[in-house]
Scaffold this motif. Structure first.
Motif, PDB file in Angstrom:
ATOM      1  N   ALA A 151      11.583  -2.593   1.141  1.00 46.42           N
ATOM      2  CA  ALA A 151      10.954  -3.004   2.366  1.00 46.42           C
ATOM      3  C   ALA A 151       9.532  -2.728   2.406  1.00 46.42           C
ATOM      4  O   ALA A 151       8.460  -3.458   2.488  1.00 46.42           O
ATOM      5  CB  ALA A 151      11.642  -2.872   3.624  1.00 46.42           C
ATOM      6  N   VAL A 152       9.184  -1.535   2.313  1.00 48.51           N
ATOM      7  CA  VAL A 152       7.866  -0.870   2.121  1.00 48.51           C
ATOM      8  C   VAL A 152       6.916  -1.328   1.070  1.00 48.51           C
ATOM      9  O   VAL A 152       5.847  -1.754   1.137  1.00 48.51           O
ATOM     10  CB  VAL A 152       7.900   0.726   2.339  1.00 48.51           C
ATOM     11  CG1 VAL A 152       6.374   1.291   1.866  1.00 48.51           C
ATOM     12  CG2 VAL A 152       8.516   1.119   3.521  1.00 48.51           C
ATOM     13  N   SER A 153       7.675  -1.540  -0.101  1.00 46.43           N
ATOM     14  CA  SER A 153       6.917  -1.795  -1.486  1.00 46.43           C
ATOM     15  C   SER A 153       6.407  -3.120  -1.392  1.00 46.43           C
ATOM     16  O   SER A 153       5.578  -3.518  -2.114  1.00 46.43           O
ATOM     17  CB  SER A 153       7.754  -1.508  -2.645  1.00 46.43           C
ATOM     18  OG  SER A 153       8.890  -2.224  -2.502  1.00 46.43           O
ATOM     19  N   ILE A 217      -0.921   2.251   1.075  1.00 46.46           N
ATOM     20  CA  ILE A 217      -2.576   2.325   1.257  1.00 46.46           C
ATOM     21  C   ILE A 217      -2.858   2.819  -0.060  1.00 46.46           C
ATOM     22  O   ILE A 217      -3.888   2.223  -1.018  1.00 46.46           O
ATOM     23  CB  ILE A 217      -2.834   3.371   2.320  1.00 46.46           C
ATOM     24  CG1 ILE A 217      -2.486   2.570   3.965  1.00 46.46           C
ATOM     25  CG2 ILE A 217      -4.495   3.512   2.182  1.00 46.46           C
ATOM     26  CD1 ILE A 217      -2.800   3.391   4.932  1.00 46.46           C
ATOM     27  N   VAL A 218      -2.251   4.052  -0.713  1.00 48.94           N
ATOM     28  CA  VAL A 218      -2.664   4.568  -2.007  1.00 48.94           C
ATOM     29  C   VAL A 218      -2.588   3.563  -2.994  1.00 48.94           C
ATOM     30  O   VAL A 218      -3.453   3.343  -3.974  1.00 48.94           O
ATOM     31  CB  VAL A 218      -1.897   5.681  -2.128  1.00 48.94           C
ATOM     32  CG1 VAL A 218      -2.123   6.222  -3.632  1.00 48.94           C
ATOM     33  CG2 VAL A 218      -2.368   6.928  -1.212  1.00 48.94           C
ATOM     34  N   VAL A 219      -1.416   2.812  -3.223  1.00 48.47           N
ATOM     35  CA  VAL A 219      -1.182   1.891  -4.386  1.00 48.47           C
ATOM     36  C   VAL A 219      -2.221   0.896  -4.302  1.00 48.47           C
ATOM     37  O   VAL A 219      -2.896   0.480  -5.032  1.00 48.47           O
ATOM     38  CB  VAL A 219       0.217   1.667  -4.128  1.00 48.47           C
ATOM     39  CG1 VAL A 219       0.465   0.485  -5.453  1.00 48.47           C
ATOM     40  CG2 VAL A 219       1.099   2.809  -4.755  1.00 48.47           C
ATOM     41  N   ALA A 220      -2.308   0.172  -2.815  1.00 49.72           N
ATOM     42  CA  ALA A 220      -3.253  -0.974  -2.643  1.00 49.72           C
ATOM     43  C   ALA A 220      -4.696  -0.637  -3.188  1.00 49.72           C
ATOM     44  O   ALA A 220      -5.348  -1.573  -3.585  1.00 49.72           O
ATOM     45  CB  ALA A 220      -3.322  -1.435  -1.275  1.00 49.72           C
ATOM     46  N   LEU A 221      -5.200   0.605  -2.557  1.00 46.04           N
ATOM     47  CA  LEU A 221      -6.559   0.892  -2.680  1.00 46.04           C
ATOM     48  C   LEU A 221      -6.567   1.127  -4.381  1.00 46.04           C
ATOM     49  O   LEU A 221      -7.688   0.487  -4.885  1.00 46.04           O
ATOM     50  CB  LEU A 221      -6.882   2.132  -2.079  1.00 46.04           C
ATOM     51  CG  LEU A 221      -7.038   1.915  -0.553  1.00 46.04           C
ATOM     52  CD1 LEU A 221      -7.324   3.217   0.018  1.00 46.04           C
ATOM     53  CD2 LEU A 221      -8.053   0.752  -0.244  1.00 46.04           C
ATOM     54  N   LEU A 222      -5.796   2.171  -5.126  1.00 46.81           N
ATOM     55  CA  LEU A 222      -6.051   2.435  -6.420  1.00 46.81           C
ATOM     56  C   LEU A 222      -5.608   1.278  -7.358  1.00 46.81           C
ATOM     57  O   LEU A 222      -6.315   1.083  -8.217  1.00 46.81           O
ATOM     58  CB  LEU A 222      -5.424   3.876  -6.772  1.00 46.81           C
ATOM     59  CG  LEU A 222      -5.508   5.140  -5.913  1.00 46.81           C
ATOM     60  CD1 LEU A 222      -4.765   6.111  -6.386  1.00 46.81           C
ATOM     61  CD2 LEU A 222      -7.035   5.297  -6.288  1.00 46.81           C
ATOM     62  N   TRP A 223      -4.509   0.693  -7.131  1.00 49.61           N
ATOM     63  CA  TRP A 223      -4.268  -0.424  -8.040  1.00 49.61           C
ATOM     64  C   TRP A 223      -5.094  -1.526  -7.663  1.00 49.61           C
ATOM     65  O   TRP A 223      -5.488  -2.175  -8.822  1.00 49.61           O
ATOM     66  CB  TRP A 223      -2.933  -0.670  -7.790  1.00 49.61           C
ATOM     67  CG  TRP A 223      -2.164  -1.846  -8.800  1.00 49.61           C
ATOM     68  CD1 TRP A 223      -1.548  -3.110  -8.388  1.00 49.61           C
ATOM     69  CD2 TRP A 223      -1.956  -1.810 -10.100  1.00 49.61           C
ATOM     70  NE1 TRP A 223      -1.271  -3.865  -9.504  1.00 49.61           N
ATOM     71  CE2 TRP A 223      -1.518  -2.875 -10.644  1.00 49.61           C
ATOM     72  CE3 TRP A 223      -2.616  -1.000 -11.124  1.00 49.61           C
ATOM     73  CZ2 TRP A 223      -1.382  -3.183 -12.018  1.00 49.61           C
ATOM     74  CZ3 TRP A 223      -2.527  -1.183 -12.437  1.00 49.61           C
ATOM     75  CH2 TRP A 223      -1.709  -2.386 -12.897  1.00 49.61           C
ATOM     76  N   GLY A 224      -5.708  -1.966  -6.636  1.00 47.98           N
ATOM     77  CA  GLY A 224      -6.677  -2.879  -6.443  1.00 47.98           C
ATOM     78  C   GLY A 224      -7.706  -2.600  -7.033  1.00 47.98           C
ATOM     79  O   GLY A 224      -8.554  -3.441  -7.593  1.00 47.98           O
ATOM     80  N   CYS A 246       4.567   1.293  -5.784  1.00 44.05           N
ATOM     81  CA  CYS A 246       4.747   1.455  -4.476  1.00 44.05           C
ATOM     82  C   CYS A 246       6.173   2.214  -3.972  1.00 44.05           C
ATOM     83  O   CYS A 246       6.282   3.383  -3.226  1.00 44.05           O
ATOM     84  CB  CYS A 246       4.564   0.443  -3.419  1.00 44.05           C
ATOM     85  SG  CYS A 246       4.191   0.759  -1.594  1.00 44.05           S
ATOM     86  N   GLU A 247       7.049   1.727  -4.831  1.00 41.44           N
ATOM     87  CA  GLU A 247       8.399   1.970  -4.604  1.00 41.44           C
ATOM     88  C   GLU A 247       8.210   3.452  -5.090  1.00 41.44           C
ATOM     89  O   GLU A 247       8.984   4.609  -4.446  1.00 41.44           O
ATOM     90  CB  GLU A 247       9.419   1.421  -5.558  1.00 41.44           C
ATOM     91  CG  GLU A 247       9.810   0.384  -4.722  1.00 41.44           C
ATOM     92  CD  GLU A 247      11.480  -0.136  -5.419  1.00 41.44           C
ATOM     93  OE1 GLU A 247      12.249  -1.003  -4.622  1.00 41.44           O
ATOM     94  OE2 GLU A 247      11.441   0.126  -6.475  1.00 41.44           O
ATOM     95  N   LEU A 248       7.805   3.851  -6.350  1.00 42.32           N
ATOM     96  CA  LEU A 248       7.605   5.123  -6.984  1.00 42.32           C
ATOM     97  C   LEU A 248       6.919   6.171  -6.006  1.00 42.32           C
ATOM     98  O   LEU A 248       7.429   7.446  -5.859  1.00 42.32           O
ATOM     99  CB  LEU A 248       7.194   5.099  -8.284  1.00 42.32           C
ATOM    100  CG  LEU A 248       7.977   4.419  -9.391  1.00 42.32           C
ATOM    101  CD1 LEU A 248       7.213   4.201 -10.613  1.00 42.32           C
ATOM    102  CD2 LEU A 248       9.155   4.863  -9.547  1.00 42.32           C
ATOM    103  N   VAL A 249       5.974   5.653  -5.688  1.00 42.17           N
ATOM    104  CA  VAL A 249       5.066   6.721  -4.598  1.00 42.17           C
ATOM    105  C   VAL A 249       5.947   7.123  -3.489  1.00 42.17           C
ATOM    106  O   VAL A 249       5.913   8.165  -2.889  1.00 42.17           O
ATOM    107  CB  VAL A 249       3.757   5.995  -4.349  1.00 42.17           C
ATOM    108  CG1 VAL A 249       2.954   6.917  -3.636  1.00 42.17           C
ATOM    109  CG2 VAL A 249       2.760   5.836  -5.807  1.00 42.17           C
ATOM    110  N   PHE A 250       6.519   5.957  -3.004  1.00 35.44           N
ATOM    111  CA  PHE A 250       7.312   6.308  -1.531  1.00 35.44           C
ATOM    112  C   PHE A 250       8.633   7.062  -1.939  1.00 35.44           C
ATOM    113  O   PHE A 250       8.608   7.972  -1.176  1.00 35.44           O
ATOM    114  CB  PHE A 250       7.718   4.911  -1.151  1.00 35.44           C
ATOM    115  CG  PHE A 250       8.629   4.828  -0.164  1.00 35.44           C
ATOM    116  CD1 PHE A 250       8.232   5.243   1.239  1.00 35.44           C
ATOM    117  CD2 PHE A 250      10.099   5.059  -0.254  1.00 35.44           C
ATOM    118  CE1 PHE A 250       8.931   5.133   2.486  1.00 35.44           C
ATOM    119  CE2 PHE A 250      10.743   5.023   0.918  1.00 35.44           C
ATOM    120  CZ  PHE A 250      10.306   5.205   2.262  1.00 35.44           C
TER     121      PHE A 250
END
Length: 254
Positions: A151-153, A217-224, A246-250
């Motif tokens: 859900a989060v990812s 937030i981290v994945v959206a910012l860095l990957w973006g 995002c799944e892996l970071v979570f």
């Protein structure tokens, strides 16, 4: 004179369209398909992720009666790849192949459209799936991680769709319908739903809401930022890769 469609019926169809887009689960509703409806269905990605998570957590509990945690986790991952058609993993492989092997934007986009998988993509898939299994085994609560992570990812690609331009050939991309016209108002609804899920399950694992927010937030910012720099925007494959990241970071946080 055109018949005005019931808003509730429209949202019900949008939900099932999201289910059909992200999974192999049969759609249990008649869909009056339109470009607008496909745009709207993106809002339900985190909800579809939660439903998938419920399936994963339930299967893990069932498998645990017969096998140990490692075997159960691997069986759940096999089911995940089947029920989603490895949709996001395919995006990860194509993205890594393109960004690793292309030296111009045009070449990267060309590689990304190639259905064949290269060395970069193969290595990325193996490492991502291996790391996911290892992180699940290390989680304080495996069933809870399996439940909430999907859900989060699936909120991350919605952020990318709103704040970055779409750069691939729209006539040849499966993600074209969801990449165009996704409104910020619907994004806030998705954010609110995902936040509620993270807060509720923080009752079982304190701090999960913070881990979830950080991962998204981290994945959206860095990957973006990386996509903007390398491609000038996002592609459908890049959205799929963002879900895996995002799944892996979570799971690292959990």
């Amino acid at each position: 004179m055109p018949v005005k469609q019931d808003p509730l019926s429209n949202e019900w169809q949008a939900f099932w369209l999201a289910v059909g887009f992200l999974t192999r689960i049969p759609m249990l509703a008649r869909i009056d398909y339109s470009q607008k409806l496909m745009n709207q269905c993106s809002m339900y990605f985190p909800l579809v992720g939660l439903l998938l998570g419920a399936l994963y957590a339930g299967l893990f509990a069932l498998f645990s009666f017969a096998w140990g945690p490692l075997v159960s986790v691997l069986l759940v991952l096999c089911f995940h790849l089947f029920i989603t058609g490895a949709f996001h993993e395919d995006g990860l492989a194509d993205s890594v192949d393109a960004l690793g092997g292309g030296y111009t934007v045009e070449k990267r986009l060309e590689i990304m459209k190639d259905s064949r998988i290269g060395t970069y993509g193969t290595v990325a898939l193996v490492m991502a799936l291996s790391l996911k299994a290892a992180l699940l085994m290390s989680a304080q609560s495996i069933w809870l991680a399996l439940l909430v992570a999907p859900a989060v990812s699936r909120l991350t690609p919605l952020l990318l769709m709103v704040f970055l331009p779409y750069v691939t050939d729209p006539n040849k991309s499966k993600s074209k319908p969801v990449a165009e016209g996704f409104s910020r108002n619907r994004l806030w609804v998705s954010c609110g739903f995902t936040a509620l899920v993270a807060v509720v399950f923080s009752l079982w694992l304190p701090g999960m809401w913070l881990v979830a927010a950080t991962a998204v937030i981290v994945v959206a910012l860095l990957w973006g930022w990386y996509l903007q720099r390398q491609l000038g925007g996002y592609t459908g494959d890049a959205l799929g890769a963002s879900v895996v990241f995002c799944e892996l970071v979570f799971l690292l946080g959990v």
